[in-house]
Design an enzyme around this catalytic site. Structure first.
Site, PDB file in Angstrom:
ATOM      1  N   GLY A  25     108.176  65.309  28.641  1.00 54.67           N
ATOM      2  CA  GLY A  25     107.515  65.947  27.517  1.00 54.67           C
ATOM      3  C   GLY A  25     106.922  67.289  27.882  1.00 54.67           C
ATOM      4  O   GLY A  25     107.192  68.304  27.228  1.00 54.67           O
ATOM      5  N   VAL A  89      93.452  65.804  35.054  1.00 55.44           N
ATOM      6  CA  VAL A  89      92.673  66.035  33.836  1.00 55.44           C
ATOM      7  C   VAL A  89      91.754  64.842  33.602  1.00 55.44           C
ATOM      8  O   VAL A  89      92.211  63.701  33.487  1.00 55.44           O
ATOM      9  CB  VAL A  89      93.589  66.260  32.619  1.00 55.44           C
ATOM     10  CG1 VAL A  89      92.754  66.355  31.340  1.00 55.44           C
ATOM     11  CG2 VAL A  89      94.417  67.521  32.804  1.00 55.44           C
ATOM     12  N   GLU A 184     117.931  46.879  36.787  1.00 54.24           N
ATOM     13  CA  GLU A 184     118.495  47.823  37.750  1.00 54.24           C
ATOM     14  C   GLU A 184     117.977  47.552  39.156  1.00 54.24           C
ATOM     15  O   GLU A 184     118.736  47.588  40.133  1.00 54.24           O
ATOM     16  CB  GLU A 184     118.165  49.254  37.305  1.00 54.24           C
ATOM     17  CG  GLU A 184     118.916  49.659  36.044  1.00 54.24           C
ATOM     18  CD  GLU A 184     118.411  50.945  35.418  1.00 54.24           C
ATOM     19  OE1 GLU A 184     119.184  51.576  34.685  1.00 54.24           O
ATOM     20  OE2 GLU A 184     117.232  51.308  35.635  1.00 54.24           O
ATOM     21  N   ASP A 322     105.271  58.999  26.218  1.00 51.88           N
ATOM     22  CA  ASP A 322     104.777  57.628  26.369  1.00 51.88           C
ATOM     23  C   ASP A 322     103.370  57.429  25.819  1.00 51.88           C
ATOM     24  O   ASP A 322     102.951  56.302  25.566  1.00 51.88           O
ATOM     25  CB  ASP A 322     104.788  57.222  27.848  1.00 51.88           C
ATOM     26  CG  ASP A 322     106.193  56.993  28.376  1.00 51.88           C
ATOM     27  OD1 ASP A 322     107.097  56.779  27.551  1.00 51.88           O
ATOM     28  OD2 ASP A 322     106.382  57.034  29.603  1.00 51.88           O
TER      29      ASP A 322
END
Length: 463
Positions: A25, A89, A184, A322
C-alpha cells in the site's frame, strides 16, 4: 528617509502527503504520486519493501531475504518528491494533522495535509500472545530467518540426539493454519525433508520427519472453495503431510501443542518446531485513530473506512491495505495496491480542483487468488475459473515474478527457482547460531546439557 524594501513573496508551500508503511500500500501510493505537485514523506519501521507472499520461501531456504526485500529508498531514489524516513509511528494527531514517530529514543513530528495509513498487520494469536515465543508467525524477514533457523536446527539437533523420544519431537514440524501461507509452508517443509535433505545425515533419515497441518476449520484453503481445497489437501497428503482439521490449538509451549478436536477430545502433539499462520491482527494505529474519531474497528482491529477509504470526519486521512475493513476486499496484496492507487489518484484529482464531496467510491477488481502446494503444483481461482496442478503453478510463477521489484531481483529469483524446482537443491540453507536457537536459546542449551549429562551417567554405569 531610507527606502523601504519591498517584501518578497514566499513561494507557495506544496501539499504535504505523509505515508505510513512501506508495504504494498505505502509503496504504490508513493509511486502513483510521482508526478503530483506534492512533497511526500514515507515513514516505515523497516528500511525495505517486503514482498510478503514469498516469505515462506525464505523460511525454507529457496530464496534469500534480499530477493524479496529491496531497500525502499533505493526503489524510490529517482522519485525526487519522496523522502524515506525510518521510524516507528507511535501516534497520529488528527486534530493537529501530525504524525509522531520514534527512532532510537528520539521523537519526531511530521505534519501532513493528506495522510495515507498503510501500516499493515501482524500475526494474531487470538489473545494468546505468549504462543509467539514458541510458534513464530511469518510477517517479517526476522520471522522468516528465525523459522529457517528453527527448521534446520531441528534436523541438526536430531542428528546429535541419542534419545528416541526427543529425536521424534525434533523431527515433528507443526504448522497451525490451513490458509495459503500454512499450505505453502507445510508443503515446502515436506519437500525439504523428502528431497533436499535426503541422505545428508548419518544418524537420522530426514524423509521420516512428520509434517502436521492443523486448522480449526473443517477444510483446507476455505476462501478458495471446497474443490480447490480438496485438491490442495490431496497433494499435501501425497507429500506425506498429515492434515488435521477441526483441531483448535488451546496451548503452545516449547515442547509441543495442545489441541482440542471438534468432538471435545483434548490431545497433545510433541513438536519442537511450530509455525503459526492462523490469523492476522491489524496495526495498533487503528485503535489510535478510533480513540480520536467516530471510526469503528472490526474484531481484527481493522478500520471500518468510508467508501472512499477515508475515516469519518477526516476526509484527508485514508486507510488502505490490511488495516482497512472494506466489504468485498480481501486482505491480500492486490487489495492494498488497488486501494493505494485509488487514494493517490483522489489526492491528485482534488489538488487539480475536484470536489471532495463528489468522490467516487473505491471499486476493487478481484484478480484471483492462488497458493502453491509443491514443486510444479498449485491451486488458483481467477473469477469463476479454477485451476490446479502445473497450469496453476505456471500462473503463480508468472504473476509473482511480475510483481517483484527490479530486473535484477526478477532474474536472481528465477534462477533460484530454476535450481530448486529442477534439482531439489536449495541455495539458502545457511543458518547462524542466533537463528538456530532463536528466542529459546537458553532453554535449548539447557536441554542439550541435561541430555549430555544423562548420556555420561549411563556410560559410567555401563562401565
Amino acid at each position: 528617509m531610507s527606502p523601504q524594501q519591498e517584501p518578497t513573496a514566499q513561494p507557495p508551500r506544496r501539499h504535504r502527503v505523509v505515508i505510513i508503511g512501506s508495504g504494498f500500500g505505502g509503496l504504490n501510493a508513493a509511486k502513483k504520486l510521482k508526478r503530483a505537485d506534492v512533497d511526500i514523506k514515507l515513514i516505515a519501521r523497516t528500511t525495505h519493501h517486503l514482498f510478503q507472499p514469498l516469505l515462506y520461501q525464505v523460511a525454507t531456504g529457496i530464496i534469500s531475504e534480499g530477493e524479496i526485500a529491496p531497500p525502499t529508498r533505493v526503489v524510490l531514489r529517482k522519485q525526487r518528491n519522496v523522502q524515506v524516513l525510518l521510524g516507528n509511528v507511535t501516534h497520529i494527531d488528527l486534530a493537529g494533522q501530525c504524525v509522531v514517530s520514534e527512532l532510537l529514543g528520539h521523537t519526531y513530528q511530521t505534519p501532513y495535509d493528506s495522510l495515507i495509513v498503510a501500516a499493515g498487520a501482524g500475526q494474531s494469536y487470538f489473545g494468546n500472545d505468549h504462543f509467539a515465543e514458541f510458534a513464530p508467525g511469518m510477517k517479517s524477514i526476522d520471522d522468516a530467518l528465525e523459522l529457517r533457523g528453527r527448521i534446520l536446527s531441528a534436523f541438526e539437533q536430531a542428528e546429535r540426539s541419542s534419545d528416541p523420544e526427543r529425536r521424534a519431537k525434533l523431527l515433528t514440524f507443526t504448522v497451525v493454519g490451513a490458509g495459503p501461507t500454512g499450505v505453502e509452508m507445510a508443503g515446502q517443509i515436506a519437500e525439504l525433508a523428502e528431497h533436499t535433505l535426503k541422505g545428508a545425515f548419518r544418524h537420522i533419515d530426514s524423509t521420516k520427519a512428520r509434517v502436521i497441518l492443523l486448522d480449526a476449520a473443517p477444510a483446507v484453503l476455505p476462501p478458495m472453495g471446497a474443490k480447490l481445497g480438496q485438491r490442495a489437501a490431496a497433494r499435501l497428503q501425497k507429500l506425506g503431510v498429515e492434515i488435521q482439521l477441526g483441531a483448535m490449538v488451546t496451548d503452545v509451549d516449547r515442547n509441543g501443542i495442545t489441541v482440542k478436536d471438534s468432538d471435545g477430545t483434548v490431545r497433545r502433539i510433541e513438536s519442537a518446531c511450530k509455525v503459526w499462520s492462523a490469523g492476522v491482527s491489524a496495526s495498533r494505529l487503528g485503535r489510535d485513530l478510533a480513540e480520536q474519531s467516530r471510526v469503528e474497528l472490526d474484531r481484527a482491529g481493522r478500520v471500518q473506512v468510508l467508501p472512499d477509504l477515508s475515516i469519518p470526519g477526516y476526509p484527508n486521512v485514508f486507510v488502505v491495505g490490511d488495516m482497512a475493513a472494506v466489504e468485498g476486499v480481501p486482505g491480500v496484496a492486490q487489495g492494498a495496491i488497488q486501494g493505494a492507487k485509488y487514494v493517490a489518484s483522489t489526492i491528485k484529482a482534488e489538488l487539480a480542483g475536484a470536489n471532495p464531496a463528489e468522490r467516487e467510491p473505491f471499486q476493487y477488481f478481484d484478480k484471483g487468488s492462488m497458493a502453491t502446494v509443491s514443486r510444479f503444483s498449485a491451486v488458483a481461482k481467477i473469477g469463476p475459473v479454477e485451476f490446479s496442478g502445473f497450469i496453476a503453478w505456471l500462473i503463480w510463477l508468472v504473476l509473482h515474478l511480475a510483481y517483484l521489484i527490479g530486473f535484477k531481483t526478477k532474474i536472481t529469483t528465477l534462477l533460484s527457482w530454476t535450481v530448486t524446482f529442477l534439482s531439489t537443491r536449495r541455495g539458502q540453507l545457511t543458518i547462524t547460531d542466533q537463528q538456530a536457537f532463536a528466542r529459546t536459546r537458553l532453554e535449548q542449551l539447557a536441554e542439550l546439557a541435561a541430555e549430555a549429562q544423562g548420556s555420561a551417567a549411563s556410560a559410567k554405569v555401563a562401565s
